[in-house]
Design a protein around this motif. Structure first.
Motif, PDB file in Angstrom:
ATOM      1  N   SER A  86      -6.565   7.599  -1.289  1.00 19.52           N
ATOM      2  CA  SER A  86      -6.539   6.166  -1.612  1.00 19.52           C
ATOM      3  C   SER A  86      -5.717   5.396  -0.601  1.00 19.52           C
ATOM      4  O   SER A  86      -6.129   4.329  -0.136  1.00 19.52           O
ATOM      5  CB  SER A  86      -5.924   5.952  -2.995  1.00 19.52           C
ATOM      6  OG  SER A  86      -6.671   6.577  -3.962  1.00 19.52           O
ATOM      7  N   ILE A 108     -10.075  10.480 -12.041  1.00 20.18           N
ATOM      8  CA  ILE A 108      -9.361  10.217 -10.786  1.00 20.18           C
ATOM      9  C   ILE A 108     -10.358  10.147  -9.636  1.00 20.18           C
ATOM     10  O   ILE A 108     -10.330   9.231  -8.810  1.00 20.18           O
ATOM     11  CB  ILE A 108      -8.304  11.311 -10.521  1.00 20.18           C
ATOM     12  CG1 ILE A 108      -7.135  11.179 -11.480  1.00 20.18           C
ATOM     13  CG2 ILE A 108      -7.805  11.232  -9.093  1.00 20.18           C
ATOM     14  CD1 ILE A 108      -6.100  12.259 -11.328  1.00 20.18           C
ATOM     15  N   VAL A 124     -11.370   6.886  -7.234  1.00 18.55           N
ATOM     16  CA  VAL A 124     -11.324   6.750  -5.770  1.00 18.55           C
ATOM     17  C   VAL A 124     -12.659   6.250  -5.240  1.00 18.55           C
ATOM     18  O   VAL A 124     -12.706   5.427  -4.322  1.00 18.55           O
ATOM     19  CB  VAL A 124     -10.921   8.082  -5.124  1.00 18.55           C
ATOM     20  CG1 VAL A 124     -11.122   8.029  -3.635  1.00 18.55           C
ATOM     21  CG2 VAL A 124      -9.485   8.372  -5.410  1.00 18.55           C
ATOM     22  N   ALA A 131      -8.783  -0.426   5.141  1.00 22.56           N
ATOM     23  CA  ALA A 131      -9.205  -1.781   4.776  1.00 22.56           C
ATOM     24  C   ALA A 131      -8.251  -2.812   5.356  1.00 22.56           C
ATOM     25  O   ALA A 131      -8.669  -3.873   5.830  1.00 22.56           O
ATOM     26  CB  ALA A 131      -9.282  -1.915   3.262  1.00 22.56           C
ATOM     27  N   THR A 186      -4.675  16.944  -8.131  1.00 20.41           N
ATOM     28  CA  THR A 186      -5.691  15.965  -7.758  1.00 20.41           C
ATOM     29  C   THR A 186      -5.068  14.618  -7.474  1.00 20.41           C
ATOM     30  O   THR A 186      -5.421  13.947  -6.505  1.00 20.41           O
ATOM     31  CB  THR A 186      -6.723  15.833  -8.890  1.00 20.41           C
ATOM     32  OG1 THR A 186      -7.025  17.125  -9.373  1.00 20.41           O
ATOM     33  CG2 THR A 186      -7.973  15.175  -8.402  1.00 20.41           C
ATOM     34  N   GLU A 187      -4.120  14.210  -8.323  1.00 19.67           N
ATOM     35  CA  GLU A 187      -3.506  12.905  -8.127  1.00 19.67           C
ATOM     36  C   GLU A 187      -2.744  12.862  -6.805  1.00 19.67           C
ATOM     37  O   GLU A 187      -2.811  11.873  -6.075  1.00 19.67           O
ATOM     38  CB  GLU A 187      -2.560  12.600  -9.296  1.00 19.67           C
ATOM     39  CG  GLU A 187      -1.797  11.298  -9.176  1.00 19.67           C
ATOM     40  CD  GLU A 187      -2.663  10.075  -9.384  1.00 19.67           C
ATOM     41  OE1 GLU A 187      -3.654  10.179 -10.132  1.00 19.67           O
ATOM     42  OE2 GLU A 187      -2.349   9.029  -8.796  1.00 19.67           O
ATOM     43  N   LEU A 239     -13.203  -1.689  -1.628  1.00 22.75           N
ATOM     44  CA  LEU A 239     -12.641  -2.006  -0.322  1.00 22.75           C
ATOM     45  C   LEU A 239     -13.744  -2.336   0.685  1.00 22.75           C
ATOM     46  O   LEU A 239     -13.574  -3.230   1.523  1.00 22.75           O
ATOM     47  CB  LEU A 239     -11.792  -0.841   0.174  1.00 22.75           C
ATOM     48  CG  LEU A 239     -10.478  -0.663  -0.587  1.00 22.75           C
ATOM     49  CD1 LEU A 239      -9.747   0.566  -0.098  1.00 22.75           C
ATOM     50  CD2 LEU A 239      -9.602  -1.881  -0.426  1.00 22.75           C
ATOM     51  N   VAL A 296      -5.659  13.117  -3.965  1.00 23.66           N
ATOM     52  CA  VAL A 296      -6.628  12.027  -3.937  1.00 23.66           C
ATOM     53  C   VAL A 296      -5.952  10.676  -4.115  1.00 23.66           C
ATOM     54  O   VAL A 296      -6.184   9.745  -3.352  1.00 23.66           O
ATOM     55  CB  VAL A 296      -7.699  12.261  -5.029  1.00 23.66           C
ATOM     56  CG1 VAL A 296      -8.602  11.072  -5.140  1.00 23.66           C
ATOM     57  CG2 VAL A 296      -8.491  13.499  -4.722  1.00 23.66           C
ATOM     58  N   GLY A 297      -5.075  10.579  -5.137  1.00 24.96           N
ATOM     59  CA  GLY A 297      -4.435   9.289  -5.410  1.00 24.96           C
ATOM     60  C   GLY A 297      -3.474   8.889  -4.317  1.00 24.96           C
ATOM     61  O   GLY A 297      -3.552   7.779  -3.776  1.00 24.96           O
ATOM     62  N   VAL A 318       0.831  -1.204   0.000  1.00 25.39           N
ATOM     63  CA  VAL A 318       0.000   0.000   0.000  1.00 25.39           C
ATOM     64  C   VAL A 318       0.866   1.254   0.000  1.00 25.39           C
ATOM     65  O   VAL A 318       0.606   2.220  -0.718  1.00 25.39           O
ATOM     66  CB  VAL A 318      -0.943  -0.032   1.212  1.00 25.39           C
ATOM     67  CG1 VAL A 318      -1.634   1.304   1.387  1.00 25.39           C
ATOM     68  CG2 VAL A 318      -1.977  -1.110   1.027  1.00 25.39           C
ATOM     69  N   LEU A 373      -7.618   5.005   2.583  1.00 27.25           N
ATOM     70  CA  LEU A 373      -8.679   4.010   2.427  1.00 27.25           C
ATOM     71  C   LEU A 373      -8.113   2.596   2.470  1.00 27.25           C
ATOM     72  O   LEU A 373      -8.643   1.713   3.160  1.00 27.25           O
ATOM     73  CB  LEU A 373      -9.398   4.224   1.097  1.00 27.25           C
ATOM     74  CG  LEU A 373     -10.386   5.390   1.013  1.00 27.25           C
ATOM     75  CD1 LEU A 373     -10.905   5.525  -0.396  1.00 27.25           C
ATOM     76  CD2 LEU A 373     -11.524   5.158   1.967  1.00 27.25           C
ATOM     77  N   LEU A 374      -6.999   2.384   1.731  1.00 23.82           N
ATOM     78  CA  LEU A 374      -6.409   1.041   1.695  1.00 23.82           C
ATOM     79  C   LEU A 374      -5.905   0.642   3.070  1.00 23.82           C
ATOM     80  O   LEU A 374      -6.080  -0.508   3.495  1.00 23.82           O
ATOM     81  CB  LEU A 374      -5.264   1.014   0.687  1.00 23.82           C
ATOM     82  CG  LEU A 374      -5.689   0.918  -0.778  1.00 23.82           C
ATOM     83  CD1 LEU A 374      -4.563   1.304  -1.694  1.00 23.82           C
ATOM     84  CD2 LEU A 374      -6.131  -0.494  -1.084  1.00 23.82           C
ATOM     85  N   LEU A 396     -12.758   2.639  -5.816  1.00 26.05           N
ATOM     86  CA  LEU A 396     -11.833   1.979  -4.890  1.00 26.05           C
ATOM     87  C   LEU A 396     -12.464   1.819  -3.516  1.00 26.05           C
ATOM     88  O   LEU A 396     -12.387   0.745  -2.898  1.00 26.05           O
ATOM     89  CB  LEU A 396     -10.539   2.801  -4.788  1.00 26.05           C
ATOM     90  CG  LEU A 396      -9.514   2.288  -3.801  1.00 26.05           C
ATOM     91  CD1 LEU A 396      -8.753   1.126  -4.404  1.00 26.05           C
ATOM     92  CD2 LEU A 396      -8.537   3.364  -3.390  1.00 26.05           C
ATOM     93  N   VAL A 417     -14.047  -5.727   2.858  1.00 22.08           N
ATOM     94  CA  VAL A 417     -14.244  -5.798   4.307  1.00 22.08           C
ATOM     95  C   VAL A 417     -15.420  -6.711   4.631  1.00 22.08           C
ATOM     96  O   VAL A 417     -15.362  -7.548   5.543  1.00 22.08           O
ATOM     97  CB  VAL A 417     -14.453  -4.378   4.887  1.00 22.08           C
ATOM     98  CG1 VAL A 417     -14.915  -4.456   6.330  1.00 22.08           C
ATOM     99  CG2 VAL A 417     -13.174  -3.595   4.799  1.00 22.08           C
TER     100      VAL A 417
END
Lengths: 174, 117
Positions: A52, B81, B85, A59, A43-44, B92, A47-48, A18, A55-56, B88, B96
């Motif tokens: 992200s 993009i 997200v 999870a 943005t990348e 996810l 946000v990326g 990750v 979020l990962l 994504l 879960v």
């Protein structure tokens, strides 16, 4: 960048995977700056590389940290991937060269936006002008997609809590 | 980026194939999501590379700039993009849930437990 991706393929610790994914996004953002796409780079990076990764990690916290080691290299997927890659590279041979101002993409509608954008919307940043003014409905559609995804996530994650409360086992966990 | 010609597109193809390999070959669901992200951003780089004009600057109107890069791919990719997200996050959340139902995020083990039931 390629090294990062190869490490993502090889590593089995998901936490490292990750993190490398975040680094990859950041490298992609610097690449966007080189390609003159500053808005996309912002943005990348935000946000990326930011959201992200969070979020990962969330999870991962709810699931497990290690990937089971299968040990062997998967042969059939490798063959498929190499074949598709060769086909794609063959396809790029017909593409216009990098940075060519006369490529088909640059002579259709983009010059109109560049010439008339300031007059019609009085926004100097053409990306913003197109996003919010010319293609405003598309952006509305995008907001709808994000909203739907948000509803989906909430439904998926709250269902479990509701059933648990119904059974009277755990209480409010989160 | 002093390499001329199609070099950028070949990098994109390499990254894309690495992402595709992760998605096909790896059995861990979270890792598949990361691979999907790599695949996705390689497509983004492809679009942005197409929008670049030699000698152009970022598409913000200023004094003295003569050529601008194409703003249209930038707009498309900005949208993509954010939507990426969102998908994504949804994926996810599904993972879960799967983990709660089966106690694992490895595809093989999920299939085994399915077969036992």
């Amino acid at each position: 960048m390629t090294i990062t991706v190869v490490m993502v393929v090889r590593l089995h610790n998901l936490f490292a995977v990750v993190m490398l994914g975040g680094i990859y996004s950041l490298l992609a953002a610097t690449m966007f700056v080189l390609f003159d796409a500053v808005d996309v780079a912002f943005t990348e990076a935000a946000v990326g590389a930011g959201v992200s990764t969070v979020l990962l990690l969330g999870a991962l916290a709810l699931t497990s940290r290690e990937e089971k080691d299968t040990g062997k290299l998967a042969v059939i997927p490798l063959i498929i991937v190499i074949t598709v890659g060769i086909a794609l590279i063959y396809g790029t041979l017909d593409m216009p060269l990098y940075g060519d101002p006369n490529a088909p993409i640059h002579v259709h509608v983009a010059p109109y936006y560049l010439e008339r954008g300031m007059v019609e919307t009085s926004v100097p940043n053409i990306v913003t002008a197109v996003l919010a003014s010319y293609r405003g409905f598309d952006t509305l559609g995008e907001v709808c997609v994000v909203f739907t995804a948000g509803i989906g996530v909430l439904m998926l994650l709250s269902r479990e809590r509701l059933t648990r409360r119904y059974r009277g086992v755990g209480g409010d966990k989160r | 980026m002093e390499f001329p010609g199609l070099y950028d597109y070949w990098i994109v193809v390499a990254l894309m194939m690495a992402g595709l390999y992760i998605v096909i070959a790896r059995r861990n669901l979270v890792k598949q999501m990361v691979g999907l992200g790599i695949f996705q951003s390689s497509v983004f780089i492809f679009y942005i590379a197409m929008g670049k004009v030699e000698g152009g600057t970022a598409p913000i109107l200023t004094e003295g700039a003569t050529a601008y890069s194409n703003p249209l791919p930038h707009v498309l990719i900005l949208t993509a993009i954010v939507v990426g997200v969102a998908t994504l996050a949804l994926g996810l959340a599904l993972i879960v849930r799967i983990n709660e139902a089966y106690g694992t995020i490895e595809e093989d083990e999920i299939h085994e437990k399915e077969a036992q039931q």
